[in-house]
Design an enzyme around this catalytic site. Structure first.
Site, PDB file in Angstrom:
ATOM      1  CD  GLU A   1      -0.676  -3.629   9.895  1.00 31.98           C
ATOM      2  OE1 GLU A   1      -1.905  -3.623  10.079  1.00 31.98           O
ATOM      3  OE2 GLU A   1      -0.055  -4.602   9.451  1.00 31.98           O
ATOM      4  N   GLY A   2      -0.759   2.410  10.481  1.00 26.11           N
ATOM      5  CA  GLY A   2      -1.451   3.598  10.982  1.00 26.11           C
ATOM      6  C   GLY A   2      -0.760   4.108  12.227  1.00 26.11           C
TER       7      GLY A   2
ATOM      8  CG  LEU B   1      -1.886   1.155   1.378  1.00 22.82           C
ATOM      9  CD1 LEU B   1      -2.919   1.141   0.254  1.00 22.82           C
ATOM     10  CD2 LEU B   1      -2.602   1.100   2.740  1.00 22.82           C
TER      11      LEU B   1
ATOM     12  CB  SER C   1      -0.457   8.989   7.235  1.00 19.64           C
ATOM     13  OG  SER C   1       0.590   8.730   8.128  1.00 19.64           O
TER      14      SER C   1
ATOM     15  CD  GLU D   1       1.252  10.890  15.665  1.00 22.00           C
ATOM     16  OE1 GLU D   1       1.617  10.030  14.848  1.00 22.00           O
ATOM     17  OE2 GLU D   1       1.769  11.008  16.795  1.00 22.00           O
TER      18      GLU D   1
ATOM     19  N   GLY E   1      19.911  -0.287  33.897  1.00 22.84           N
ATOM     20  CA  GLY E   1      21.050   0.628  33.981  1.00 22.84           C
ATOM     21  C   GLY E   1      21.878   0.570  32.700  1.00 22.84           C
TER      22      GLY E   1
HETATM   23  C1  LIG Z   1       9.406  -1.550   9.246  1.00 14.62           C
HETATM   24  C2  LIG Z   1       8.235  -1.069   8.428  1.00 14.62           C
HETATM   25  C3  LIG Z   1       7.404  -1.983   7.820  1.00 14.62           C
HETATM   26  C4  LIG Z   1       6.329  -1.541   7.046  1.00 14.62           C
HETATM   27  N1  LIG Z   1       5.571  -2.457   6.360  1.00 14.62           N
HETATM   28  C5  LIG Z   1       4.654  -2.012   5.472  1.00 14.62           C
HETATM   29  C6  LIG Z   1       3.990  -2.939   4.621  1.00 14.62           C
HETATM   30  O1  LIG Z   1       4.204  -4.160   4.667  1.00 14.62           O
HETATM   31  N2  LIG Z   1       3.107  -2.455   3.704  1.00 14.62           N
HETATM   32  C7  LIG Z   1       2.838  -1.130   3.594  1.00 14.62           C
HETATM   33  O2  LIG Z   1       2.042  -0.769   2.730  1.00 14.62           O
HETATM   34  N3  LIG Z   1       3.453  -0.223   4.395  1.00 14.62           N
HETATM   35  C8  LIG Z   1       4.365  -0.640   5.313  1.00 14.62           C
HETATM   36  N4  LIG Z   1       5.013   0.266   6.115  1.00 14.62           N
HETATM   37  C9  LIG Z   1       4.725   1.698   5.972  1.00 14.62           C
HETATM   38  C10 LIG Z   1       4.011   2.272   7.173  1.00 14.62           C
HETATM   39  O3  LIG Z   1       2.704   1.806   7.245  1.00 14.62           O
HETATM   40  C11 LIG Z   1       4.114   3.816   7.077  1.00 14.62           C
HETATM   41  O4  LIG Z   1       5.462   4.146   7.390  1.00 14.62           O
HETATM   42  C12 LIG Z   1       3.131   4.512   7.968  1.00 14.62           C
HETATM   43  O5  LIG Z   1       1.834   4.349   7.492  1.00 14.62           O
HETATM   44  C13 LIG Z   1       3.439   6.016   8.072  1.00 14.62           C
HETATM   45  O6  LIG Z   1       3.570   6.580   6.822  1.00 14.62           O
HETATM   46  P1  LIG Z   1       4.847   7.486   6.475  1.00 14.62           P
HETATM   47  O7  LIG Z   1       6.052   6.746   6.902  1.00 14.62           O
HETATM   48  O8  LIG Z   1       4.748   7.911   5.065  1.00 14.62           O
HETATM   49  O9  LIG Z   1       4.706   8.730   7.410  1.00 14.62           O
HETATM   50  P2  LIG Z   1       3.837  10.059   7.111  1.00 14.62           P
HETATM   51  O10 LIG Z   1       2.483   9.664   6.652  1.00 14.62           O
HETATM   52  O11 LIG Z   1       4.639  10.958   6.260  1.00 14.62           O
HETATM   53  O12 LIG Z   1       3.712  10.655   8.573  1.00 14.62           O
HETATM   54  C14 LIG Z   1       4.761  11.418   9.190  1.00 14.62           C
HETATM   55  C15 LIG Z   1       4.235  11.926  10.511  1.00 14.62           C
HETATM   56  O13 LIG Z   1       3.101  12.792  10.276  1.00 14.62           O
HETATM   57  C16 LIG Z   1       1.977  12.323  11.001  1.00 14.62           C
HETATM   58  N5  LIG Z   1       0.758  12.586  10.255  1.00 14.62           N
HETATM   59  C17 LIG Z   1       0.470  12.257   8.976  1.00 14.62           C
HETATM   60  N6  LIG Z   1      -0.778  12.660   8.666  1.00 14.62           N
HETATM   61  C18 LIG Z   1      -1.288  13.265   9.758  1.00 14.62           C
HETATM   62  C19 LIG Z   1      -2.527  13.891  10.069  1.00 14.62           C
HETATM   63  N7  LIG Z   1      -3.520  13.960   9.186  1.00 14.62           N
HETATM   64  N8  LIG Z   1      -2.704  14.401  11.310  1.00 14.62           N
HETATM   65  C20 LIG Z   1      -1.710  14.322  12.237  1.00 14.62           C
HETATM   66  N9  LIG Z   1      -0.512  13.739  12.007  1.00 14.62           N
HETATM   67  C21 LIG Z   1      -0.298  13.217  10.780  1.00 14.62           C
HETATM   68  C22 LIG Z   1       2.212  10.834  11.199  1.00 14.62           C
HETATM   69  O14 LIG Z   1       1.481  10.332  12.287  1.00 14.62           O
HETATM   70  C23 LIG Z   1       3.719  10.816  11.430  1.00 14.62           C
HETATM   71  O15 LIG Z   1       3.977  11.153  12.777  1.00 14.62           O
HETATM   72  C24 LIG Z   1       6.081  -0.156   6.921  1.00 14.62           C
HETATM   73  C25 LIG Z   1       6.932   0.761   7.564  1.00 14.62           C
HETATM   74  C26 LIG Z   1       8.001   0.327   8.285  1.00 14.62           C
HETATM   75  C27 LIG Z   1       8.943   1.348   8.881  1.00 14.62           C
END
Ligand SMILES: Cc1cc2nc3c(=O)[nH]c(=O)nc-3n(C[C@H](O)[C@H](O)[C@H](O)COP(=O)(O)OP(=O)(O)OC[C@H]3O[C@@H](n4cnc5c(N)ncnc54)[C@H](O)[C@@H]3O)c2cc1C
Length: 313
Positions: free
Chosen positions: A296-297, A59, A66, A300, A272
């Site tokens: 997985e979300g 995804l 997000s 926030e 420690g």
């Molecule tokens: C080890 C690992 C495994 C993963 N596995 C998968 C997988 O198998 N498949 C897959 O599809 N994805 C996977 N992911 C992706 C993961 O789901 C995303 O990293 C996550 O959804 C956050 O998206 P982002 O990293 O783009 O952060 P962003 O969406 O850029 O968010 C950055 C910050 O902004 C905040 N934020 C964003 N929007 C808002 C809002 N509207 N209001 C307030 N705060 C907000 C977020 O909470 C976060 O603190 C994986 C990630 C990791 C690190």
């Protein structure tokens, strides 16, 4: 409920194994729920038997995590096929997967123009990118996947056209309960290690477990992890009974992941200096648990889901 308990136990032993299992389960369940009989027969026994080493959930993208609805990957209709182009980021087990659910845009921008496809690992034009060097979960691979004119038949579409986004959300609802349980398992491992260490380690002539400051830390994290367990089992129980559980799943995820992070932080404190080196397991738990408030979300996003639900009362 059985899955939730199994997830806690497995995560207590190995958080990486737990996330691999969580994603396999998420993919298999999504196919059973939204796939045709033929898709289910073709892929689910491969996943559940282990003939496929893993399955993946494709995804997230480099610029859409997000806000997954902002994805750029496209699937263009070409005769009776679809041709997929784009890049997916952070895909757990993406290099090992026998099948990957890939979300791609088949229509207009926004969440209503997205469809889901079942793409087989090793498909022509599917390239596995670099393995991310992660803080934790280092036994689980996380890769980017690029799709260069990957051709799939129309029968590879999962669910109806343009209904891909609700399928992703439904999958994540369930996945969140699993990640809550993963976090609880890691937190319990940290608690268990801390109890062991506190009884063994002496300072000022006594085991540190005899000091109330240490006892209270252990009491707090034990209580918080138990509360998290009850929230997670409530969500799992609702799901098992066929009841709505979106709000309860998000509550379990945000609470369990944040409290498990705290438990691992406290565990390092109890150890420690020994908590800061890799000779003791809490250093690993501290790194492994960190991701649970993000994937997985994020926390926030969970709060947004909960607030939306509460404000609709
Ligand atoms: C080890 C690992 C495994 C993963 N596995 C998968 C997988 O198998 N498949 C897959 O599809 N994805 C996977 N992911 C992706 C993961 O789901 C995303 O990293 C996550 O959804 C956050 O998206 P982002 O990293 O783009 O952060 P962003 O969406 O850029 O968010 C950055 C910050 O902004 C905040 N934020 C964003 N929007 C808002 C809002 N509207 N209001 C307030 N705060 C907000 C977020 O909470 C976060 O603190 C994986 C990630 C990791 C690190």
């Amino acid at each position: 409920m059985a899955y939730a308990v199994a997830m806690m136990e497995i995560a207590q032993g190995c958080a990486s194994t737990a996330v691999i299992m969580a994603v396999n389960n998420l993919v298999a369940e999504t196919i059973v729920r939204f796939g045709t009989e033929e898709q289910t027969q073709r892929y689910v026994p491969e996943i559940t038997s282990g003939r496929f080493v893993a399955a993946s959930f494709g995804l997230s993208e480099p610029h859409a995590g997000s806000d997954a609805g902002a994805m750029h990957t496209t699937a263009r209709k070409d005769g009776s096929d679809y041709v997929i182009n784009g890049t997916k980021q952070w895909i757990t087990s993406g290099d090992q997967a026998g099948v990957i659910i890939v979300w791609a845009r088949t229509g207009k921008p926004g969440t209503k123009g997205i469809s889901a496809f079942l793409v087989e690992g090793g498909s022509k034009g599917l390239h596995v990118g670099r393995h991310e060097e992660k803080m934790g979960l280092r036994a689980s691979s996380t890769v980017s996947l690029s799709f260069e004119d990957v051709r799939v038949p129309a029968s590879a579409m999962l669910g109806p056209e343009m209904r891909g986004f609700p399928i992703a959300l439904a999958g994540l609802d369930s996945g969140r309960v699993g990640i809550a349980c993963q976090a609880i398992g890691i937190g319990r491992a940290a608690l268990e290690a801390s109890v062991r260490y506190a009884k063994d380690r002496k300072a000022f002539g006594q085991p540190i477990a005899s000091y109330q400051a240490i006892q209270f830390m252990l009491a707090d994290i034990a209580t918080e992890l138990d509360a998290a367990t009850l929230l997670a089992l409530r969500a799992a129980g609702l799901k098992e009974a066929g009841q709505p559980f979106t709000r309860e799943g998000s509550m379990a995820k945000v609470f369990a992941s944040e409290k498990a992070n705290r438990a691992c932080d406290v565990a390092v404190q109890v150890h420690g200096g020994y908590g800061y080196i890799d000779e003791f397991p809490v250093e690993r738990h501290y790194r492994d648990v960190r991701i649970t408030t993000i994937y997985e979300g994020s926390s926030e996003i969970q709060r947004i889901v909960i607030a939306r639900n509460v404000l609709s009362w």
